[in-house]
Design an enzyme around this catalytic site. Structure first.
Site: not given
Length: 191
Positions: A96, A175, A184
């Site tokens: 992250e 979340g 897409c």
């Protein structure tokens, strides 16, 4: 599939490098990071693993993929802490990375110049489809880049956007499937 590079030597010093694993949410970034780090551990390399302290979605300490694959890590508030805590390890894993401050690029460069293999995972784009945090700079300085893709929940095509189902305006909103879904390009634009 990613082929792990062989460690080379130049003038009696170890050669380090930076690998970046990137893509949208639900694309397997963390799963791939954990796979590479576990392989390094199997090879008996000294591995140190870090994640931003704010990421407590699955666990306060462990890095955990959506498939519940996990590996122990050290939560940090700033990228500079990684320099202080990485010690004499061979491999540094960072999950992250988009949530860490701008100094993450300098930290990764310093670690690689120390001869370390640095493996970084992070979102390349935010929920608006814009480059996220320091990820563009990390992608630019990395020797190896792996872009992974999810599957669009609307049409089943290859997805590389993280669509936010919530109207929240803040850039960082932790979340899972309750707030985000992979889409897409076409389905992302349809909103």
């Amino acid at each position: 599939m990613f082929i792990e590079p062989k460690r080379g030597k130049a003038k009696d010093t170890k050669s380090g490098w930076i690998e970046v694993i990137t893509g949208s949410m639900f694309s397997g970034k963390t799963e791939e990071l954990i796979r590479r780090l576990k392989r390094a551990q199997i090879a008996k390399l000294n591995v140190e693993i870090f994640k931003p302290k704010i990421d407590v979605r699955y666990d306060e300490n462990d890095i955990v993929s959506h498939n519940q694959n996990a590996i122990r890590s050290t939560p940090v508030n700033t990228a500079e802490e990684i320099l202080l805590l990485s010690g004499n390890c061979d491999v540094v894993g960072i999950d992250e990375a988009q949530f860490l401050d701008q100094s993450i690029v300098e930290v990764c460069n310093k670690l690689s110049f120390q001869g370390k293999r640095v493996i970084v995972a992070g979102l390349d784009m935010d929920s608006k489809g814009l480059p996220f945090g320091s990820m563009p700079q990390l992608l630019a300085v990395a020797e190896y880049v792996t872009k992974v893709h999810a599957i669009c929940v609307k049409c089943g095509d290859i997805a590389h956007f993280s669509y936010r189902k919530s109207n929240a305006e803040n850039l960082i909103l932790l979340g899972e499937h309750d707030i985000y879904e992979a889409r897409c390009r076409t389905c992302f634009q349809e909103n």
